[in-house]
Motif scaffolding. Structure first.
Motif, mmCIF file in Angstrom:
data_model
loop_
_atom_site.group_PDB
_atom_site.id
_atom_site.type_symbol
_atom_site.label_atom_id
_atom_site.label_comp_id
_atom_site.label_asym_id
_atom_site.label_seq_id
_atom_site.Cartn_x
_atom_site.Cartn_y
_atom_site.Cartn_z
ATOM 1 N N GLY A 7 0.806 -1.215 0.000
ATOM 2 C CA GLY A 7 0.000 0.000 0.000
ATOM 3 C C GLY A 7 0.837 1.262 0.000
ATOM 4 N N LYS A 8 0.153 2.370 0.115
ATOM 5 C CA LYS A 8 0.808 3.674 0.131
ATOM 6 C C LYS A 8 1.742 3.754 1.326
ATOM 7 C CE LYS A 8 -0.165 8.579 -0.308
ATOM 8 N NZ LYS A 8 -1.175 9.595 -0.519
ATOM 9 N N SER A 9 2.936 4.359 1.133
ATOM 10 C CA SER A 9 3.927 4.348 2.198
ATOM 11 C C SER A 9 4.422 5.727 2.628
ATOM 12 C CB SER A 9 5.134 3.504 1.779
ATOM 13 O OG SER A 9 5.765 4.083 0.644
ATOM 14 N N SER A 10 3.998 6.796 1.921
ATOM 15 C CA SER A 10 4.474 8.141 2.232
ATOM 16 C C SER A 10 3.371 9.152 1.931
ATOM 17 C CB SER A 10 5.718 8.432 1.386
ATOM 18 O OG SER A 10 6.180 9.728 1.608
ATOM 19 N N TRP A 11 3.271 10.185 2.780
ATOM 20 C CA TRP A 11 2.195 11.167 2.653
ATOM 21 C C TRP A 11 2.746 12.588 2.726
ATOM 22 C CZ3 TRP A 11 1.840 6.449 4.819
ATOM 23 C CH2 TRP A 11 0.784 5.637 4.421
ATOM 24 N N PRO A 12 3.535 13.033 1.737
ATOM 25 C CA PRO A 12 4.089 14.394 1.769
ATOM 26 C C PRO A 12 3.016 15.481 1.706
ATOM 27 C CG PRO A 12 4.537 13.345 -0.344
ATOM 28 C CD PRO A 12 3.964 12.292 0.557
ATOM 29 N N ARG A 52 3.037 0.538 10.767
ATOM 30 C CA ARG A 52 3.051 1.712 11.640
ATOM 31 C C ARG A 52 3.520 2.949 10.875
ATOM 32 N NH1 ARG A 52 6.952 0.639 16.103
ATOM 33 N NH2 ARG A 52 8.470 1.086 14.483
ATOM 34 N N VAL A 53 2.872 4.082 11.180
ATOM 35 C CA VAL A 53 3.293 5.380 10.663
ATOM 36 C C VAL A 53 3.332 6.359 11.833
ATOM 37 C CG1 VAL A 53 2.751 7.304 9.117
ATOM 38 C CG2 VAL A 53 2.240 4.967 8.400
ATOM 39 N N TRP A 54 4.509 6.894 12.124
ATOM 40 C CA TRP A 54 4.612 7.948 13.136
ATOM 41 C C TRP A 54 4.207 9.260 12.483
ATOM 42 C CZ3 TRP A 54 4.803 5.661 17.469
ATOM 43 C CH2 TRP A 54 5.665 4.622 17.766
ATOM 44 N N VAL A 55 3.331 10.011 13.128
ATOM 45 C CA VAL A 55 2.879 11.317 12.630
ATOM 46 C C VAL A 55 3.426 12.369 13.593
ATOM 47 C CG1 VAL A 55 0.902 12.758 12.022
ATOM 48 C CG2 VAL A 55 0.801 10.277 11.645
#
Length: 70
Positions: A7-12, A52-55
């Motif tokens: 799936g998507k891995s980055s959200w700039p 996991r995605v740290w925000v």
């Protein structure tokens, strides 16, 4: 390493957005991950995880680093 994750891995595009909006967007766009808000000065575990995605947010609660899987 994120190429091994699904799936998507980055959200700039979420830079500067409110943290809670970023969490909802990330989890909607990749339901395989759990997004977690990291307030300023908070330490996080540094092991790599595909689920996991740290925000990272600033003092105003806005995203100040590009959220990526890890």
């Amino acid at each position: 390493m994120s190429s091994e994750c699904q799936g998507k891995s980055s959200w700039p595009e979420l830079l500067g957005q409110p943290g809670h909006v970023a969490v909802a967007t990330i989890e909607r766009e990749n339901p395989l991950v759990k997004a977690i808000i990291v307030p300023p000065g908070t330490s996080v575990i540094t092991d790599f995880r595909c689920n996991r995605v740290w925000v990272y947010v600033d003092d105003n609660g806005d995203v100040n680093r590009v959220p990526v899987i890890g």
